[in-house]
Design a protein around this motif. Structure first.
Motif, mmCIF file in Angstrom:
data_model
loop_
_atom_site.group_PDB
_atom_site.id
_atom_site.type_symbol
_atom_site.label_atom_id
_atom_site.label_comp_id
_atom_site.label_asym_id
_atom_site.label_seq_id
_atom_site.Cartn_x
_atom_site.Cartn_y
_atom_site.Cartn_z
ATOM 1 N N HIS A 1 -6.473 -0.879 7.418
ATOM 2 C CA HIS A 1 -7.492 -0.838 6.351
ATOM 3 C C HIS A 1 -6.823 -0.409 5.043
ATOM 4 C CE1 HIS A 1 -11.758 0.852 5.225
ATOM 5 N NE2 HIS A 1 -11.184 0.265 4.182
ATOM 6 N N VAL A 2 -6.850 -1.288 4.057
ATOM 7 C CA VAL A 2 -6.202 -1.062 2.763
ATOM 8 C C VAL A 2 -7.261 -1.045 1.662
ATOM 9 C CG1 VAL A 2 -4.484 -1.940 1.108
ATOM 10 C CG2 VAL A 2 -4.109 -2.234 3.560
ATOM 11 N N LEU A 3 -7.043 -0.197 0.658
ATOM 12 C CA LEU A 3 -7.899 -0.119 -0.523
ATOM 13 C C LEU A 3 -7.130 -0.635 -1.738
ATOM 14 C CD1 LEU A 3 -9.295 3.475 0.041
ATOM 15 C CD2 LEU A 3 -10.455 1.312 0.528
ATOM 16 N N ILE A 4 -7.841 -1.326 -2.624
ATOM 17 C CA ILE A 4 -7.261 -1.843 -3.858
ATOM 18 C C ILE A 4 -8.048 -1.242 -5.020
ATOM 19 C CG2 ILE A 4 -6.650 -3.900 -5.191
ATOM 20 C CD1 ILE A 4 -5.369 -3.918 -2.419
ATOM 21 N N VAL A 5 -7.353 -0.555 -5.939
ATOM 22 C CA VAL A 5 -8.014 0.060 -7.096
ATOM 23 C C VAL A 5 -7.286 -0.336 -8.381
ATOM 24 C CG1 VAL A 5 -8.830 2.051 -5.759
ATOM 25 C CG2 VAL A 5 -6.705 2.226 -7.041
ATOM 26 N N THR B 1 -2.768 -8.883 -1.069
ATOM 27 C CA THR B 1 -2.655 -7.860 -0.031
ATOM 28 C C THR B 1 -3.263 -8.337 1.277
ATOM 29 O OG1 THR B 1 -2.756 -6.201 -1.789
ATOM 30 C CG2 THR B 1 -3.048 -5.420 0.475
ATOM 31 N N ALA B 2 -4.389 -9.038 1.215
ATOM 32 C CA ALA B 2 -5.008 -9.572 2.436
ATOM 33 C C ALA B 2 -4.062 -10.541 3.141
ATOM 34 C CB ALA B 2 -6.333 -10.244 2.107
ATOM 35 N N ARG B 3 -3.373 -11.373 2.367
ATOM 36 C CA ARG B 3 -2.392 -12.288 2.978
ATOM 37 C C ARG B 3 -1.304 -11.505 3.708
ATOM 38 N NH1 ARG B 3 -2.239 -16.289 -2.157
ATOM 39 N NH2 ARG B 3 -3.728 -17.821 -1.367
ATOM 40 N N ALA B 4 -0.843 -10.412 3.104
ATOM 41 C CA ALA B 4 0.197 -9.600 3.739
ATOM 42 C C ALA B 4 -0.339 -8.895 4.985
ATOM 43 C CB ALA B 4 0.738 -8.581 2.739
ATOM 44 N N VAL B 5 -1.573 -8.414 4.928
ATOM 45 C CA VAL B 5 -2.186 -7.769 6.098
ATOM 46 C C VAL B 5 -2.249 -8.761 7.259
ATOM 47 C CG1 VAL B 5 -4.377 -6.867 7.012
ATOM 48 C CG2 VAL B 5 -3.497 -6.012 4.824
ATOM 49 N N VAL B 6 -2.691 -9.975 6.977
ATOM 50 C CA VAL B 6 -2.795 -10.996 8.026
ATOM 51 C C VAL B 6 -1.414 -11.337 8.577
ATOM 52 C CG1 VAL B 6 -3.400 -13.425 8.449
ATOM 53 C CG2 VAL B 6 -4.999 -11.907 7.238
ATOM 54 N N ALA C 1 1.313 -9.443 8.539
ATOM 55 C CA ALA C 1 1.936 -8.295 9.202
ATOM 56 C C ALA C 1 1.252 -7.902 10.506
ATOM 57 C CB ALA C 1 1.947 -7.099 8.254
ATOM 58 N N LEU C 2 -0.071 -7.986 10.544
ATOM 59 C CA LEU C 2 -0.824 -7.427 11.677
ATOM 60 C C LEU C 2 -1.477 -8.471 12.568
ATOM 61 C CD1 LEU C 2 -2.520 -4.440 9.804
ATOM 62 C CD2 LEU C 2 -0.298 -4.507 10.974
ATOM 63 N N ALA C 3 -1.512 -9.711 12.131
ATOM 64 C CA ALA C 3 -2.086 -10.821 12.897
ATOM 65 C C ALA C 3 -3.494 -10.550 13.415
ATOM 66 C CB ALA C 3 -1.152 -11.208 14.047
ATOM 67 N N PRO C 4 -4.403 -10.079 12.567
ATOM 68 C CA PRO C 4 -5.784 -9.928 13.024
ATOM 69 C C PRO C 4 -6.399 -11.315 13.220
ATOM 70 C CG PRO C 4 -5.706 -9.645 10.664
ATOM 71 C CD PRO C 4 -4.271 -9.762 11.141
ATOM 72 N N GLU C 5 -7.493 -11.368 13.958
ATOM 73 C CA GLU C 5 -8.176 -12.641 14.158
ATOM 74 C C GLU C 5 -9.173 -12.924 13.041
ATOM 75 O OE1 GLU C 5 -9.356 -13.519 18.178
ATOM 76 O OE2 GLU C 5 -7.861 -12.109 18.919
ATOM 77 N N GLY C 6 -9.338 -11.965 12.157
ATOM 78 C CA GLY C 6 -10.197 -12.112 10.988
ATOM 79 C C GLY C 6 -10.036 -10.875 10.126
ATOM 80 N N PHE C 7 -10.722 -10.860 9.005
ATOM 81 C CA PHE C 7 -10.715 -9.667 8.154
ATOM 82 C C PHE C 7 -11.958 -9.689 7.288
ATOM 83 C CE2 PHE C 7 -8.523 -12.862 5.664
ATOM 84 C CZ PHE C 7 -8.980 -12.669 4.376
ATOM 85 N N GLN C 8 -12.304 -8.536 6.785
ATOM 86 C CA GLN C 8 -13.425 -8.403 5.863
ATOM 87 C C GLN C 8 -12.908 -7.875 4.535
ATOM 88 O OE1 GLN C 8 -15.774 -5.772 8.395
ATOM 89 N NE2 GLN C 8 -17.375 -7.334 8.411
ATOM 90 N N ILE C 9 -13.506 -8.362 3.464
ATOM 91 C CA ILE C 9 -13.306 -7.796 2.135
ATOM 92 C C ILE C 9 -14.643 -7.150 1.795
ATOM 93 C CG2 ILE C 9 -12.847 -8.243 -0.303
ATOM 94 C CD1 ILE C 9 -10.440 -8.812 1.521
ATOM 95 N N MET C 10 -14.619 -5.857 1.542
ATOM 96 C CA MET C 10 -15.859 -5.147 1.226
ATOM 97 C C MET C 10 -15.730 -4.460 -0.124
ATOM 98 S SD MET C 10 -16.998 -3.629 4.905
ATOM 99 C CE MET C 10 -15.422 -3.034 5.453
#
Length: 145
Positions: free
Chosen positions: A45-49, A76-81, A83-92
């Motif tokens: 879980h990453v935060l962008i400010v 950052t979402a591209r890097a998270v995917v 690096a961690l290979a999740p099956e999906g992600f949420q942007i909140m």
């Protein structure tokens, strides 16, 4: 707290940006900071400010700062995917206390998701160990384009 209120320069993200509170940084430039959420809803879980805007929410932000935040969130979402290979992600992104916002400095959440791992509630997850966050941050940073 109402949507239209003065910016509090002592909010936790402003203090992180000034270096008064430590954060596990993933990457930053002169405009944005990406760092690990210490109360992660999911692994990675990453935060962008924004480092330049004092917008409290989406209604307050300058268009140029918002464009930089969105581009940083996508990068950052591209890097998270990668690096961690999740099956999906949420942007909140939450606006106002009634909308779930807990820190009144505009920010975006990137939350990786896996079907077999339940997501913890926003603001209800236990605090993560700094060493575990650093390892994740390093993996994500290594995957940045």
């Amino acid at each position: 707290m109402p949507l239209q209120a003065p910016y509090d320069p002592d909010n936790i993200f402003a203090r992180i940006l000034r270096g008064e509170i430590p954060a596990v940084r993933v990457w930053e430039d002169e405009h944005v900071l990406a760092f690990m959420d210490v109360f992660p809803q999911s692994e990675g879980h990453v935060l962008i400010v924004s480092k330049t805007s004092t917008a409290r929410n989406l209604l307050d932000v300058e268009p140029e700062a918002l464009a930089r935040l969105i581009a940083a969130t996508q990068r950052t979402a591209r890097a998270v995917v990668k690096a961690l290979a999740p099956e999906g992600f949420q942007i909140m992104q939450f606006n106002g206390e009634a909308g779930g916002q807990t820190v009144f400095h505009l920010h975006f959440h990137i939350v990786p998701r896996w079907p077999d791992r339940p997501m913890k509630g926003h603001g209800h997850a236990p605090m993560a160990e700094p060493e575990a966050l650093r390892a994740l941050a390093d993996r994500i940073a290594a995957a940045l384009d």
